[in-house]
Design a protein around this motif. Structure first.
Motif, PDB file in Angstrom:
ATOM      1  N   GLU A 137      75.424  24.014  13.747  1.00  0.00           N
ATOM      2  CA  GLU A 137      74.288  24.850  13.428  1.00  0.00           C
ATOM      3  C   GLU A 137      74.132  24.842  11.995  1.00  0.00           C
ATOM      4  O   GLU A 137      72.971  24.996  11.685  1.00  0.00           O
ATOM      5  CB  GLU A 137      74.675  26.177  13.912  1.00  0.00           C
ATOM      6  CG  GLU A 137      74.456  26.288  15.632  1.00  0.00           C
ATOM      7  CD  GLU A 137      75.255  27.558  16.214  1.00  0.00           C
ATOM      8  OE1 GLU A 137      75.063  27.375  17.632  1.00  0.00           O
ATOM      9  OE2 GLU A 137      75.910  28.189  15.578  1.00  0.00           O
ATOM     10  N   ASP A 138      75.085  24.581  11.255  1.00  0.00           N
ATOM     11  CA  ASP A 138      75.341  24.672   9.777  1.00  0.00           C
ATOM     12  C   ASP A 138      74.439  23.497   9.245  1.00  0.00           C
ATOM     13  O   ASP A 138      74.459  23.247   8.048  1.00  0.00           O
ATOM     14  CB  ASP A 138      76.594  24.439   9.202  1.00  0.00           C
ATOM     15  CG  ASP A 138      76.776  26.096   8.495  1.00  0.00           C
ATOM     16  OD1 ASP A 138      76.069  26.817   8.527  1.00  0.00           O
ATOM     17  OD2 ASP A 138      77.799  26.120   7.864  1.00  0.00           O
ATOM     18  N   GLU A 140      79.483  25.442  15.560  1.00  0.00           N
ATOM     19  CA  GLU A 140      79.222  26.361  14.317  1.00  0.00           C
ATOM     20  C   GLU A 140      78.757  25.226  13.128  1.00  0.00           C
ATOM     21  O   GLU A 140      77.846  25.243  12.418  1.00  0.00           O
ATOM     22  CB  GLU A 140      80.227  27.145  13.752  1.00  0.00           C
ATOM     23  CG  GLU A 140      79.829  28.365  13.107  1.00  0.00           C
ATOM     24  CD  GLU A 140      81.179  29.352  12.954  1.00  0.00           C
ATOM     25  OE1 GLU A 140      81.028  29.835  11.659  1.00  0.00           O
ATOM     26  OE2 GLU A 140      81.911  29.887  13.696  1.00  0.00           O
ATOM     27  N   LEU A 141      79.646  24.070  13.063  1.00  0.00           N
ATOM     28  CA  LEU A 141      79.188  23.003  12.013  1.00  0.00           C
ATOM     29  C   LEU A 141      77.804  22.493  12.290  1.00  0.00           C
ATOM     30  O   LEU A 141      77.031  22.053  11.305  1.00  0.00           O
ATOM     31  CB  LEU A 141      80.472  21.985  11.913  1.00  0.00           C
ATOM     32  CG  LEU A 141      81.755  22.593  11.328  1.00  0.00           C
ATOM     33  CD1 LEU A 141      82.792  21.322  11.742  1.00  0.00           C
ATOM     34  CD2 LEU A 141      81.593  22.674  10.158  1.00  0.00           C
ATOM     35  N   LYS A 154      83.358  29.324   6.911  1.00  0.00           N
ATOM     36  CA  LYS A 154      82.885  29.084   5.487  1.00  0.00           C
ATOM     37  C   LYS A 154      84.084  29.295   4.502  1.00  0.00           C
ATOM     38  O   LYS A 154      84.207  28.475   3.687  1.00  0.00           O
ATOM     39  CB  LYS A 154      81.945  30.268   5.041  1.00  0.00           C
ATOM     40  CG  LYS A 154      80.463  29.595   5.457  1.00  0.00           C
ATOM     41  CD  LYS A 154      79.444  30.145   4.526  1.00  0.00           C
ATOM     42  CE  LYS A 154      78.194  29.545   4.706  1.00  0.00           C
ATOM     43  NZ  LYS A 154      77.443  29.694   5.990  1.00  0.00           N
TER      44      LYS A 154
END
Lengths: 304, 102
Positions: A145-146, A142-143, A105
């Motif tokens: 999941e975002d 992670e992206l 982030k």
């Protein structure tokens, strides 16, 4: 033997049936596990317009309301930040995230023009070995999941680590090519790697969907017989053409200003990128800017 | 093409030259891609062995790996010189092919 693997995508006829034509309706790529689509923009050869293309594709997709992250894989020679116009806002970069020196982030730079567009800059000080397959995979996961719809990976030139990692996790590839011998040859090499050295190829999850994007196209020179045309390049490389970007002064002025050229809707290059994004999203659009402009009477008499 | 251009010498169509060159090199490189990388070394060592007995030309050895379904065939062909003094009964350019599962 690993390097002797018969790669299915390259073994069949010049137009593999596995890569649907640009006119097809959007269908979820087979074998995809999440809703996030990873697109690599690659070319082999340098200076053909990968970063310009990555920036414009990312902006074009964001303009359509998609949540997009665009990642610069060119560690040591970052430039995507300049083309996107966010170079003064880079605090943390991709390598920092991989080495867990900051959170994802913190490193994602939110675009000032589009709410759903984020840039992840490359490190300017480290070398290419700062990237690792596991690290890249973790960031991409992670992206996903975002809730990102698209991740655009801007590959460095060459076929070394940065380039191979940029393509490794891709679902689709946009191969940027200039209608010029060295660029076409390098692109063919890249197509071979896409068919064998990617996660999809290794897991047998179906081929990476390949698209060709011709840049610096000069219809007048094609008509005059000193530049290969779209059909020539398509015939040699044997994959579908996503778009043809004409050589245009707008590309330089856009990079000067740090505004991706797709936002210049007057420039032919900007319009051509908009068409390419539409096709990427599944729309059908006719190719523009591939015919030479008809010369006026006076120009025909006196030449130009 | 204007009147002024008419008098200039016409350049030949370089795009078709480029396309032809690319067609050849791309086909060659695609064929070479699946090839094992020890082939050049293998070729050189075989050449050295053969040279102990027959004075062959360095270009006279041809090595290919061909795929046949699931198996691969290593094909080696050696063109012997027309008159090779040590091997008197050798005919002109005998081709020997050794095939084996790789």
């Amino acid at each position: 033997m690993e390097n002797e693997q018969l790669d299915p995508a390259r073994a069949d006829a010049p137009s593999p049936s596995s890569s649907p034509s640009v006119t097809d309706a959007p269908s979820p790529t087979p074998g995809r596990t999440s809703l996030t689509e990873i697109i690599v923009v690659t070319s082999g050869k340098g200076g053909v317009g990968k970063t310009t293309t990555s920036a414009s594709l990312a902006v074009g997709l964001a303009k359509r309301g998609k949540k997009v992250a665009v990642i610069d894989f060119d560690v040591g020679l970052r430039n995507l930040d300049l083309i996107m116009g966010c170079e003064r806002r880079v605090v943390y970069d991709f390598v920092n995230v991989i080495h867990e020196e900051c959170t994802l982030k913190q490193a994602l730079i939110k675009d000032k023009r589009f709410e759903t567009l984020y840039v992840l800059a490359a490190s300017q000080t480290r070398d290419k070995d700062a990237l690792s397959k596991e690290g890249v995979e973790r960031v991409l996961k992670e992206l996903a999941e975002d809730g990102f719809d698209y991740i655009v990976c801007d590959s460095p030139a060459g076929i070394e680590k940065g380039a191979s990692l940029a393509m490794y996790f891709a679902d689709r590839a946009v191969v940027v090519v200039n209608p010029e011998v060295s660029s076409v040859r390098d692109s063919d090499r890249i197509l071979g790697l896409l068919a064998s050295k990617t996660r999809r190829a290794e897991l047998g999850n179906g081929p990476v969907e390949q698209h060709l994007l011709l840049t610096r196209y000069n219809p007048e020179r094609v008509a005059g017989g000193d530049m290969m045309g779209v059909d020539d390049v398509k015939e040699i490389l044997g994959i579908e053409v996503l778009g043809v970007i004409p050589e245009s002064p707008g590309v330089l002025t856009a990079s000067n200003a740090g505004v991706p050229v797709i936002l210049d809707d007057v420039s032919p290059a900007g319009q051509a990128y908009d068409d390419a994004v539409a096709r990427l999203a599944g729309e059908t659009r006719p190719m523009r800017f591939i015919e030479a402009q008809k010369k006026g009477f006076l120009a025909r008499i006196f030449g130009s | 093409m204007g009147i002024l251009d008419f008098f200039r010498s016409r350049p030949k169509n370089t795009a078709s030259v480029a396309k032809e060159r690319l067609r050849i090199i791309v086909a060659q490189e695609r064929a070479a891609q699946g090839r094992p990388d020890y082939l050049p070394l293998l070729r050189r060592e075989i050449l050295e062995v053969i040279k102990k007995y027959v004075n062959v030309d360095p270009d006279a050895i041809d090595i290919h790996v061909e795929r046949d379904g699931d198996s691969e065939v290593l094909e080696l062909s050696v063109a012997l010189p027309e008159r090779s003094p040590p091997a008197a009964n050798a005919d002109s350019a005998t081709r020997e092919a050794a095939a084996g599962e790789a």
